[in-house]
Design a protein around this motif. Structure first.
Motif, PDB file in Angstrom:
ATOM      1  N   LYS A   1     -38.292 -41.835   8.145  1.00  0.00           N
ATOM      2  CA  LYS A   1     -37.633 -41.083   9.210  1.00  0.00           C
ATOM      3  C   LYS A   1     -38.012 -39.614   9.140  1.00  0.00           C
ATOM      4  O   LYS A   1     -38.254 -38.979  10.157  1.00  0.00           O
ATOM      5  CB  LYS A   1     -36.111 -41.241   9.122  1.00  0.00           C
ATOM      6  N   THR A   2     -38.060 -39.060   7.924  1.00  0.00           N
ATOM      7  CA  THR A   2     -38.440 -37.660   7.748  1.00  0.00           C
ATOM      8  C   THR A   2     -39.868 -37.433   8.218  1.00  0.00           C
ATOM      9  O   THR A   2     -40.146 -36.463   8.924  1.00  0.00           O
ATOM     10  CB  THR A   2     -38.290 -37.239   6.268  1.00  0.00           C
ATOM     11  N   THR A   3     -40.775 -38.322   7.846  1.00  0.00           N
ATOM     12  CA  THR A   3     -42.172 -38.213   8.266  1.00  0.00           C
ATOM     13  C   THR A   3     -42.276 -38.292   9.783  1.00  0.00           C
ATOM     14  O   THR A   3     -43.007 -37.531  10.408  1.00  0.00           O
ATOM     15  CB  THR A   3     -43.014 -39.329   7.620  1.00  0.00           C
ATOM     16  N   GLN A   4     -41.507 -39.188  10.382  1.00  0.00           N
ATOM     17  CA  GLN A   4     -41.530 -39.348  11.835  1.00  0.00           C
ATOM     18  C   GLN A   4     -41.011 -38.081  12.517  1.00  0.00           C
ATOM     19  O   GLN A   4     -41.583 -37.622  13.496  1.00  0.00           O
ATOM     20  CB  GLN A   4     -40.689 -40.559  12.235  1.00  0.00           C
ATOM     21  N   LYS A   5     -39.942 -37.502  11.997  1.00  0.00           N
ATOM     22  CA  LYS A   5     -39.390 -36.275  12.579  1.00  0.00           C
ATOM     23  C   LYS A   5     -40.384 -35.127  12.458  1.00  0.00           C
ATOM     24  O   LYS A   5     -40.551 -34.343  13.387  1.00  0.00           O
ATOM     25  CB  LYS A   5     -38.071 -35.900  11.895  1.00  0.00           C
ATOM     26  N   THR A   6     -41.053 -35.033  11.323  1.00  0.00           N
ATOM     27  CA  THR A   6     -42.049 -33.983  11.108  1.00  0.00           C
ATOM     28  C   THR A   6     -43.194 -34.142  12.098  1.00  0.00           C
ATOM     29  O   THR A   6     -43.646 -33.159  12.685  1.00  0.00           O
ATOM     30  CB  THR A   6     -42.580 -34.040   9.661  1.00  0.00           C
ATOM     31  N   ALA A   7     -43.644 -35.365  12.305  1.00  0.00           N
ATOM     32  CA  ALA A   7     -44.728 -35.631  13.258  1.00  0.00           C
ATOM     33  C   ALA A   7     -44.286 -35.274  14.674  1.00  0.00           C
ATOM     34  O   ALA A   7     -45.060 -34.705  15.450  1.00  0.00           O
ATOM     35  CB  ALA A   7     -45.156 -37.084  13.179  1.00  0.00           C
ATOM     36  N   GLN A   8     -43.046 -35.593  15.019  1.00  0.00           N
ATOM     37  CA  GLN A   8     -42.537 -35.267  16.357  1.00  0.00           C
ATOM     38  C   GLN A   8     -42.476 -33.758  16.564  1.00  0.00           C
ATOM     39  O   GLN A   8     -42.819 -33.262  17.639  1.00  0.00           O
ATOM     40  CB  GLN A   8     -41.147 -35.885  16.563  1.00  0.00           C
ATOM     41  N   LYS A   9     -42.057 -33.035  15.534  1.00  0.00           N
ATOM     42  CA  LYS A   9     -41.992 -31.568  15.640  1.00  0.00           C
ATOM     43  C   LYS A   9     -43.391 -30.988  15.810  1.00  0.00           C
ATOM     44  O   LYS A   9     -43.602 -30.100  16.622  1.00  0.00           O
ATOM     45  CB  LYS A   9     -41.323 -30.967  14.403  1.00  0.00           C
ATOM     46  N   ALA A  10     -44.340 -31.502  15.051  1.00  0.00           N
ATOM     47  CA  ALA A  10     -45.725 -31.023  15.146  1.00  0.00           C
ATOM     48  C   ALA A  10     -46.286 -31.310  16.530  1.00  0.00           C
ATOM     49  O   ALA A  10     -46.913 -30.441  17.149  1.00  0.00           O
ATOM     50  CB  ALA A  10     -46.584 -31.681  14.065  1.00  0.00           C
ATOM     51  N   THR A  11     -46.045 -32.511  17.026  1.00  0.00           N
ATOM     52  CA  THR A  11     -46.512 -32.898  18.354  1.00  0.00           C
ATOM     53  C   THR A  11     -45.906 -31.985  19.418  1.00  0.00           C
ATOM     54  O   THR A  11     -46.600 -31.527  20.321  1.00  0.00           O
ATOM     55  CB  THR A  11     -46.161 -34.367  18.646  1.00  0.00           C
ATOM     56  N   GLN A  12     -44.619 -31.697  19.293  1.00  0.00           N
ATOM     57  CA  GLN A  12     -43.940 -30.831  20.259  1.00  0.00           C
ATOM     58  C   GLN A  12     -44.535 -29.423  20.234  1.00  0.00           C
ATOM     59  O   GLN A  12     -44.775 -28.821  21.281  1.00  0.00           O
ATOM     60  CB  GLN A  12     -42.432 -30.786  19.971  1.00  0.00           C
ATOM     61  N   LYS A  13     -44.798 -28.904  19.042  1.00  0.00           N
ATOM     62  CA  LYS A  13     -45.402 -27.567  18.921  1.00  0.00           C
ATOM     63  C   LYS A  13     -46.783 -27.541  19.568  1.00  0.00           C
ATOM     64  O   LYS A  13     -47.134 -26.578  20.243  1.00  0.00           O
ATOM     65  CB  LYS A  13     -45.517 -27.164  17.448  1.00  0.00           C
ATOM     66  N   ILE A  14     -47.556 -28.596  19.361  1.00  0.00           N
ATOM     67  CA  ILE A  14     -48.897 -28.681  19.941  1.00  0.00           C
ATOM     68  C   ILE A  14     -48.808 -28.683  21.463  1.00  0.00           C
ATOM     69  O   ILE A  14     -49.524 -27.940  22.141  1.00  0.00           O
ATOM     70  CB  ILE A  14     -49.651 -29.920  19.414  1.00  0.00           C
ATOM     71  N   ILE A  15     -47.912 -29.483  22.016  1.00  0.00           N
ATOM     72  CA  ILE A  15     -47.747 -29.543  23.470  1.00  0.00           C
ATOM     73  C   ILE A  15     -47.304 -28.185  24.026  1.00  0.00           C
ATOM     74  O   ILE A  15     -47.804 -27.735  25.053  1.00  0.00           O
ATOM     75  CB  ILE A  15     -46.747 -30.654  23.863  1.00  0.00           C
ATOM     76  N   GLU A  16     -46.388 -27.514  23.335  1.00  0.00           N
ATOM     77  CA  GLU A  16     -45.922 -26.192  23.773  1.00  0.00           C
ATOM     78  C   GLU A  16     -47.071 -25.193  23.807  1.00  0.00           C
ATOM     79  O   GLU A  16     -47.207 -24.420  24.757  1.00  0.00           O
ATOM     80  CB  GLU A  16     -44.817 -25.684  22.846  1.00  0.00           C
ATOM     81  N   GLN A  17     -47.900 -25.204  22.773  1.00  0.00           N
ATOM     82  CA  GLN A  17     -49.024 -24.270  22.709  1.00  0.00           C
ATOM     83  C   GLN A  17     -50.051 -24.574  23.797  1.00  0.00           C
ATOM     84  O   GLN A  17     -50.607 -23.659  24.404  1.00  0.00           O
ATOM     85  CB  GLN A  17     -49.679 -24.305  21.320  1.00  0.00           C
ATOM     86  N   ILE A  18     -50.303 -25.837  24.039  1.00  0.00           N
ATOM     87  CA  ILE A  18     -51.262 -26.227  25.083  1.00  0.00           C
ATOM     88  C   ILE A  18     -50.724 -25.845  26.459  1.00  0.00           C
ATOM     89  O   ILE A  18     -51.469 -25.387  27.317  1.00  0.00           O
ATOM     90  CB  ILE A  18     -51.583 -27.734  24.992  1.00  0.00           C
ATOM     91  N   SER A  19     -49.426 -26.010  26.666  1.00  0.00           N
ATOM     92  CA  SER A  19     -48.821 -25.620  27.946  1.00  0.00           C
ATOM     93  C   SER A  19     -48.940 -24.117  28.174  1.00  0.00           C
ATOM     94  O   SER A  19     -49.185 -23.669  29.288  1.00  0.00           O
ATOM     95  CB  SER A  19     -47.345 -26.033  27.986  1.00  0.00           C
ATOM     96  N   ALA A  20     -48.791 -23.350  27.101  1.00  0.00           N
ATOM     97  CA  ALA A  20     -48.897 -21.894  27.198  1.00  0.00           C
ATOM     98  C   ALA A  20     -50.346 -21.432  27.369  1.00  0.00           C
ATOM     99  O   ALA A  20     -50.609 -20.424  28.017  1.00  0.00           O
ATOM    100  CB  ALA A  20     -48.291 -21.245  25.963  1.00  0.00           C
ATOM    101  N   ASN A  21     -51.291 -22.172  26.764  1.00  0.00           N
ATOM    102  CA  ASN A  21     -52.707 -21.790  26.807  1.00  0.00           C
ATOM    103  C   ASN A  21     -53.575 -23.049  26.844  1.00  0.00           C
ATOM    104  O   ASN A  21     -53.972 -23.557  25.794  1.00  0.00           O
ATOM    105  CB  ASN A  21     -53.059 -20.937  25.583  1.00  0.00           C
ATOM    106  N   PRO A  22     -53.867 -23.576  28.039  1.00  0.00           N
ATOM    107  CA  PRO A  22     -54.638 -24.824  28.150  1.00  0.00           C
ATOM    108  C   PRO A  22     -56.049 -24.755  27.555  1.00  0.00           C
ATOM    109  O   PRO A  22     -56.623 -25.790  27.237  1.00  0.00           O
ATOM    110  CB  PRO A  22     -54.717 -25.063  29.661  1.00  0.00           C
ATOM    111  N   GLN A  23     -56.601 -23.575  27.393  1.00  0.00           N
ATOM    112  CA  GLN A  23     -57.951 -23.451  26.821  1.00  0.00           C
ATOM    113  C   GLN A  23     -57.929 -23.297  25.297  1.00  0.00           C
ATOM    114  O   GLN A  23     -58.968 -23.079  24.685  1.00  0.00           O
ATOM    115  CB  GLN A  23     -58.687 -22.237  27.419  1.00  0.00           C
ATOM    116  N   ILE A  24     -56.785 -23.446  24.679  1.00  0.00           N
ATOM    117  CA  ILE A  24     -56.662 -23.232  23.239  1.00  0.00           C
ATOM    118  C   ILE A  24     -57.587 -24.167  22.457  1.00  0.00           C
ATOM    119  O   ILE A  24     -57.771 -25.323  22.819  1.00  0.00           O
ATOM    120  CB  ILE A  24     -55.190 -23.387  22.785  1.00  0.00           C
ATOM    121  N   ALA A  25     -58.183 -23.634  21.396  1.00  0.00           N
ATOM    122  CA  ALA A  25     -59.095 -24.407  20.544  1.00  0.00           C
ATOM    123  C   ALA A  25     -58.311 -25.095  19.427  1.00  0.00           C
ATOM    124  O   ALA A  25     -57.222 -24.653  19.054  1.00  0.00           O
ATOM    125  CB  ALA A  25     -60.138 -23.470  19.928  1.00  0.00           C
ATOM    126  N   VAL A  26     -58.861 -26.163  18.901  1.00  0.00           N
ATOM    127  CA  VAL A  26     -58.231 -26.906  17.816  1.00  0.00           C
ATOM    128  C   VAL A  26     -57.992 -25.986  16.620  1.00  0.00           C
ATOM    129  O   VAL A  26     -56.924 -26.028  16.000  1.00  0.00           O
ATOM    130  CB  VAL A  26     -59.091 -28.123  17.406  1.00  0.00           C
TER     131      VAL A  26
END
Length: 86
Positions: free
Chosen positions: A19-44
């Motif tokens: 459950k902890t691993t899943q929550k951590t992955a969800q938080k990381a995924t959410q942060k990635i989506i937020e950053q992409i929404s703010a800057n669609p040209q962002i590099a990996v």
């Protein structure tokens, strides 16, 4: 009787860890989506630095989001951009 208790505790620990691993992955995924929404040209590389993960882990999350049809890459690696599907 003691073995049964120990086995139950170990199973509970594994479930909690999962459950902890899943929550951590969800938080990381959410942060990635937020950053992409703010800057669609962002590099990996930039995403990795901002989110605090390795480039390989960011690529893993990006691939997972693309497979779930939550994210699309438009254009080439250089000069393209990301689109978050809502």
């Amino acid at each position: 009787v003691e073995k049964t208790v120990v086995m139950t505790v170990e199973i509970s620990r594994e479930k909690g860890k999962e459950k902890t691993t899943q929550k951590t992955a969800q938080k990381a995924t959410q942060k990635i989506i937020e950053q992409i929404s703010a800057n669609p040209q962002i590099a990996v590389k930039e995403l990795a630095k901002i989110v605090g993960l390795t480039e390989d882990i960011v690529k893993f999350h990006l691939n997972t989001l693309q497979k779930k049809d939550l994210l699309h890459r438009i254009g080439p690696d250089k000069g393209g951009h990301w689109e978050a599907v809502r």
